[in-house]
Motif scaffolding. Structure first.
Motif, PDB file in Angstrom:
ATOM      1  N   ILE A 264      11.156   5.871  29.413  1.00 33.88           N
ATOM      2  CA  ILE A 264      11.975   6.549  28.218  1.00 33.88           C
ATOM      3  C   ILE A 264      12.580   5.497  27.542  1.00 33.88           C
ATOM      4  CG2 ILE A 264      13.593   8.124  27.703  1.00 33.88           C
ATOM      5  CD1 ILE A 264      12.294  10.058  30.038  1.00 33.88           C
ATOM      6  N   ASN A 265      13.434   4.732  28.194  1.00 28.79           N
ATOM      7  CA  ASN A 265      14.302   3.698  27.682  1.00 28.79           C
ATOM      8  C   ASN A 265      13.573   2.484  27.040  1.00 28.79           C
ATOM      9  OD1 ASN A 265      16.657   4.732  28.937  1.00 28.79           O
ATOM     10  ND2 ASN A 265      16.637   3.341  30.779  1.00 28.79           N
ATOM     11  N   ASP A 266      12.385   2.311  27.422  1.00 28.74           N
ATOM     12  CA  ASP A 266      11.487   1.389  26.476  1.00 28.74           C
ATOM     13  C   ASP A 266      11.316   1.965  25.476  1.00 28.74           C
ATOM     14  OD1 ASP A 266      11.760  -0.685  28.607  1.00 28.74           O
ATOM     15  OD2 ASP A 266       9.662  -0.231  29.231  1.00 28.74           O
ATOM     16  N   MET A 267      10.703   3.229  25.356  1.00 24.96           N
ATOM     17  CA  MET A 267      10.217   3.994  24.224  1.00 24.96           C
ATOM     18  C   MET A 267      11.428   4.005  23.297  1.00 24.96           C
ATOM     19  SD  MET A 267       7.855   6.947  25.725  1.00 24.96           S
ATOM     20  CE  MET A 267       7.470   7.576  24.163  1.00 24.96           C
ATOM     21  N   LEU A 268      12.546   4.291  23.637  1.00 26.69           N
ATOM     22  CA  LEU A 268      13.689   4.386  22.809  1.00 26.69           C
ATOM     23  C   LEU A 268      14.165   3.106  22.186  1.00 26.69           C
ATOM     24  CD1 LEU A 268      16.287   6.860  24.945  1.00 26.69           C
ATOM     25  CD2 LEU A 268      15.161   7.417  22.569  1.00 26.69           C
ATOM     26  N   THR A 269      14.303   2.091  22.832  1.00 28.99           N
ATOM     27  CA  THR A 269      14.503   0.707  22.208  1.00 28.99           C
ATOM     28  C   THR A 269      13.590   0.280  21.357  1.00 28.99           C
ATOM     29  OG1 THR A 269      15.347   0.038  24.632  1.00 28.99           O
ATOM     30  CG2 THR A 269      14.288  -1.544  23.017  1.00 28.99           C
ATOM     31  N   LEU A 270      11.972   0.423  21.487  1.00 28.51           N
ATOM     32  CA  LEU A 270      11.093   0.263  20.280  1.00 28.51           C
ATOM     33  C   LEU A 270      11.681   1.319  19.172  1.00 28.51           C
ATOM     34  CD1 LEU A 270       7.709  -0.319  21.875  1.00 28.51           C
ATOM     35  CD2 LEU A 270       9.219  -2.045  20.893  1.00 28.51           C
ATOM     36  N   ALA A 271      11.975   2.489  19.289  1.00 28.75           N
ATOM     37  CA  ALA A 271      12.072   3.410  18.029  1.00 28.75           C
ATOM     38  C   ALA A 271      13.387   2.919  17.454  1.00 28.75           C
ATOM     39  CB  ALA A 271      12.294   4.665  18.919  1.00 28.75           C
ATOM     40  N   SER A 374      -6.643 -12.724  28.475  1.00 27.01           N
ATOM     41  CA  SER A 374      -7.958 -13.228  27.774  1.00 27.01           C
ATOM     42  C   SER A 374      -7.436 -13.479  26.140  1.00 27.01           C
ATOM     43  CB  SER A 374      -8.853 -12.113  27.990  1.00 27.01           C
ATOM     44  OG  SER A 374      -8.356 -11.075  27.116  1.00 27.01           O
ATOM     45  N   ASP A 375      -8.332 -14.383  25.676  1.00 29.14           N
ATOM     46  CA  ASP A 375      -7.903 -14.638  24.351  1.00 29.14           C
ATOM     47  C   ASP A 375      -7.844 -13.644  23.289  1.00 29.14           C
ATOM     48  OD1 ASP A 375      -8.183 -17.443  24.953  1.00 29.14           O
ATOM     49  OD2 ASP A 375     -10.237 -17.589  24.591  1.00 29.14           O
ATOM     50  N   ALA A 376      -8.898 -12.478  23.734  1.00 30.98           N
ATOM     51  CA  ALA A 376      -8.890 -11.308  22.736  1.00 30.98           C
ATOM     52  C   ALA A 376      -7.351 -10.701  22.933  1.00 30.98           C
ATOM     53  CB  ALA A 376      -9.910 -10.191  23.323  1.00 30.98           C
ATOM     54  N   ASP A 377      -6.653 -10.528  24.035  1.00 35.43           N
ATOM     55  CA  ASP A 377      -5.620  -9.882  24.415  1.00 35.43           C
ATOM     56  C   ASP A 377      -4.551 -10.594  23.766  1.00 35.43           C
ATOM     57  OD1 ASP A 377      -6.496  -7.680  25.910  1.00 35.43           O
ATOM     58  OD2 ASP A 377      -6.519  -8.708  27.505  1.00 35.43           O
ATOM     59  N   LYS A 378      -4.581 -12.182  23.746  1.00 35.59           N
ATOM     60  CA  LYS A 378      -3.564 -12.851  23.268  1.00 35.59           C
ATOM     61  C   LYS A 378      -2.964 -12.562  21.855  1.00 35.59           C
ATOM     62  CE  LYS A 378      -4.102 -17.166  25.821  1.00 35.59           C
ATOM     63  NZ  LYS A 378      -5.498 -16.847  26.354  1.00 35.59           N
ATOM     64  N   LYS A 379      -4.108 -11.961  21.095  1.00 40.18           N
ATOM     65  CA  LYS A 379      -3.659 -11.781  19.642  1.00 40.18           C
ATOM     66  C   LYS A 379      -3.019 -10.470  19.451  1.00 40.18           C
ATOM     67  CE  LYS A 379      -8.226 -13.836  18.291  1.00 40.18           C
ATOM     68  NZ  LYS A 379      -9.478 -13.468  17.727  1.00 40.18           N
ATOM     69  N   HIS A 380      -2.921  -9.616  20.564  1.00 41.57           N
ATOM     70  CA  HIS A 380      -2.277  -8.315  20.503  1.00 41.57           C
ATOM     71  C   HIS A 380      -1.088  -7.913  21.571  1.00 41.57           C
ATOM     72  CE1 HIS A 380      -5.719  -7.330  17.848  1.00 41.57           C
ATOM     73  NE2 HIS A 380      -6.557  -7.983  18.877  1.00 41.57           N
ATOM     74  N   ILE A 381      -0.944  -8.972  22.303  1.00 44.83           N
ATOM     75  CA  ILE A 381      -0.151  -8.393  23.312  1.00 44.83           C
ATOM     76  C   ILE A 381       1.643  -8.278  23.027  1.00 44.83           C
ATOM     77  CG2 ILE A 381      -1.241  -9.712  25.532  1.00 44.83           C
ATOM     78  CD1 ILE A 381       0.660 -12.064  25.072  1.00 44.83           C
ATOM     79  N   PHE A 382       1.956  -8.680  21.986  1.00 43.77           N
ATOM     80  CA  PHE A 382       3.269  -8.668  21.216  1.00 43.77           C
ATOM     81  C   PHE A 382       3.228  -7.382  20.218  1.00 43.77           C
ATOM     82  CE2 PHE A 382       3.373 -13.180  22.228  1.00 43.77           C
ATOM     83  CZ  PHE A 382       4.172 -13.150  23.223  1.00 43.77           C
ATOM     84  N   GLU A 383       2.086  -6.629  20.144  1.00 39.63           N
ATOM     85  CA  GLU A 383       2.199  -5.448  19.064  1.00 39.63           C
ATOM     86  C   GLU A 383       2.591  -4.211  20.111  1.00 39.63           C
ATOM     87  OE1 GLU A 383      -2.040  -4.803  17.679  1.00 39.63           O
ATOM     88  OE2 GLU A 383      -1.633  -7.001  16.763  1.00 39.63           O
ATOM     89  N   HIS A 397       3.700  -0.194  34.141  1.00 36.33           N
ATOM     90  CA  HIS A 397       3.840  -1.120  32.908  1.00 36.33           C
ATOM     91  C   HIS A 397       3.028  -0.155  31.953  1.00 36.33           C
ATOM     92  CE1 HIS A 397       5.057  -5.351  34.397  1.00 36.33           C
ATOM     93  NE2 HIS A 397       4.717  -4.556  35.533  1.00 36.33           N
ATOM     94  N   PHE A 398       3.446  -0.341  30.940  1.00 39.01           N
ATOM     95  CA  PHE A 398       2.987   0.654  29.755  1.00 39.01           C
ATOM     96  C   PHE A 398       2.758  -0.077  28.599  1.00 39.01           C
ATOM     97  CE2 PHE A 398       6.193   3.026  32.477  1.00 39.01           C
ATOM     98  CZ  PHE A 398       5.641   3.824  32.984  1.00 39.01           C
ATOM     99  N   GLY A 399       2.776  -1.415  28.401  1.00 35.03           N
ATOM    100  CA  GLY A 399       2.406  -1.956  27.213  1.00 35.03           C
ATOM    101  C   GLY A 399       3.500  -2.099  26.344  1.00 35.03           C
ATOM    102  N   LEU A 400       4.784  -2.008  26.657  1.00 36.75           N
ATOM    103  CA  LEU A 400       5.865  -1.877  25.722  1.00 36.75           C
ATOM    104  C   LEU A 400       6.931  -3.034  25.942  1.00 36.75           C
ATOM    105  CD1 LEU A 400       6.883   2.031  25.883  1.00 36.75           C
ATOM    106  CD2 LEU A 400       5.600   0.715  24.399  1.00 36.75           C
ATOM    107  N   GLY A 401       6.852  -3.669  27.156  1.00 38.47           N
ATOM    108  CA  GLY A 401       7.856  -4.690  27.415  1.00 38.47           C
ATOM    109  C   GLY A 401       7.608  -5.833  26.495  1.00 38.47           C
ATOM    110  N   LEU A 402       6.614  -6.272  26.286  1.00 38.13           N
ATOM    111  CA  LEU A 402       6.357  -7.656  25.489  1.00 38.13           C
ATOM    112  C   LEU A 402       6.662  -7.384  24.329  1.00 38.13           C
ATOM    113  CD1 LEU A 402       3.125  -9.371  27.002  1.00 38.13           C
ATOM    114  CD2 LEU A 402       5.636  -9.827  27.574  1.00 38.13           C
TER     115      LEU A 402
END
Length: 435
Positions: A264-271, A374-383, A397-402
């Motif tokens: 929840i904190n990660d989601m609020l931070t991104l929001a 992977s090279d494919a993931d490098k293009k998107h990991i910060f999205e 891990h929910f894909g929010l940290g990076l």
């Protein structure tokens, strides 16, 4: 939804641009056609002035001269002497019925136009005067420019009617209209293709972001439901459990509650990063101290996993960095937590800090010997909401940290990047300006 929006945006783009283009084309055609008519009329007036000047200088009308004037200018000339058609017209075409009708119509048009204002549009040359006007023949359904030349000599009255057909000019105008219609049609087709491709390209990132959010919401909902179910089940079991069992249940509840709280904190931070509520409170800070604190915080966890954690700091003193120390500490925590999560037992993690005095940039590097990216993931990991392949989707891990780390570094006008570690694993690099 996006397919419909694609069509609507395309129609809006094509419709508005086509409307403007058609309007401008119509205005241009109007101006161009008026210019062609005016040019033809001025040329006709010039020829009539020449004829009138020749009539002023001669006392007789030569049939050869009249025939030459008609042939050179594609005119029709009618001569009326004291109300009687001149012999020239009878010799030329026998005064066919259509010629008689055309002559009568041109005379009627003259009377209707200048009966009340006989001086208007009249050029005079002593005893010769002439008037030019435009009229439409009801019989032939054709348009003409006409000039009536009146000659008064020796108590005689002679009228010369010179008619210039606009058939050729109107055919030229029609060809011009057809040409513009073809150009506009081709342009609209090309514009439609361009608009479809352009709006599709414009909507693609929005659609991808929307789909990523939907996927994340589904994954987050599942992740929240699991600890929530455990919390509810543990709380129910506490009612009939012994004191020792309740202690175990309470530990489980706390553990699952922390997982929910972290998400929840990660989601609020991104929001907050998308609004003005994501504040960066910058103040001079020692980055080496922040790195040391992060190292000490994660050292016990690394020891527990038998992962070697090392720290490299500059030997010489470095200047302070104007930054939000709490946010930078959060970034370090995210990078180290990822490294620990994806580095197997017996691996190595390195945290280092360097100062480039030439460029005035601090460089923080987190290197691990984990499973890599992977090279494919490098293009998107910060999205936002992007989740890498399942091998990197560890529990918790929910894909929010990076994404949060990227937002923090960007707010400091810095850069964050990821690359492969030649020894295996990944290298994350954060570059921060001094001010």
């Amino acid at each position: 939804m996006f397919h419909k929006a694609h069509w609507l945006f395309t129609l809006l783009c094509v419709g508005s641009t086509s409307a403007i283009m058609i309007l401008m084309s119509l205005l241009y055609l109007r101006v161009s056609e008026n210019s062609l008519y005016d040019s033809q009329f001025y040329s006709f007036q010039k020829d009539v002035n020449t004829i009138a000047t020749n009539l002023e200088e001669t006392s007789t009308l030569s049939m050869q001269w009249l025939a030459r004037m008609e042939a050179q200018n594609d005119y029709s000339i009618f001569i009326i002497d004291n109300g009687v058609p001149f012999l020239y017209n009878s010799l030329r075409d026998g005064m066919h019925s259509h010629s008689k009708a055309l002559l009568a119509e041109s005379l009627d048009a003259y009377i209707s136009l200048f009966a009340d204002a006989p001086v208007a549009n009249i050029n005079t040359y002593s005893n010769i005067w002439h008037t030019e006007y435009a009229f439409r023949s009801p019989t032939e359904q054709s348009h003409y420019y006409c000039s009536r030349i009146d000659i008064g000599k020796n108590n005689t009255s002679t009228q010369i009617m010179i008619l210039c057909s606009l058939t050729v000019l109107r055919a030229q105008i029609i060809r011009q209209r057809i040409l513009f219609l073809g150009i506009i049609s081709i342009t609209i087709v090309l514009l439609s293709v361009f608009s479809w491709l352009f709006t599709g390209r414009l909507l693609k990132p929005l659609q991808e972001n929307y789909e990523s959010q939907m996927q994340f919401i589904g994954a987050a909902s599942h992740e929240l439901r699991t600890p929530l179910s455990v919390i509810l089940a543990s709380s129910e079991c506490c009612e009939s459990a012994t004191a020792e069992e309740q202690k175990s249940f309470f530990q489980t509840i706390r553990k699952e509650g922390r997982r929910m709280n972290a998400l929840i904190n990660d989601m609020l931070t991104l929001a907050h990063t998308g609004t003005n509520r994501f504040l960066i409170e910058c103040a001079p800070a020692q980055l080496d101290t922040l790195c040391l604190n992060a190292y000490e915080a994660f050292e016990p966890l690394c020891q527990k996993k038998q992962v070697l954690l090392s720290l490299q700091l500059p030997e010489d003193s470095i200047p302070r960095c104007k930054c939000d120390s709490a946010r930078i500490a959060q970034t370090l925590s995210i990078l180290l937590h990822n490294a620990v999560s994806y580095t197997p037992d017996g691996g190595q993690i390195s945290l280092s800090l360097a100062w480039d005095h030439k460029e005035g940039v601090f460089e923080i590097t987190v290197t691990d010997t984990g499973i890599g990216i992977s090279d494919a993931d490098k293009k998107h990991i910060f999205e936002r909401f992007y989740r890498a392949e399942k091998s990197r989707s560890a529990k918790g891990h929910f894909g929010l940290g990076l994404s949060i780390a990227y937002e923090i570094v960007s707010a400091h006008h810095g850069k964050i990047s990821a690359e492969d570690n030649p020894a295996g694993g990944s290298i994350f690099t954060v570059k921060l300006p001094m001010t």
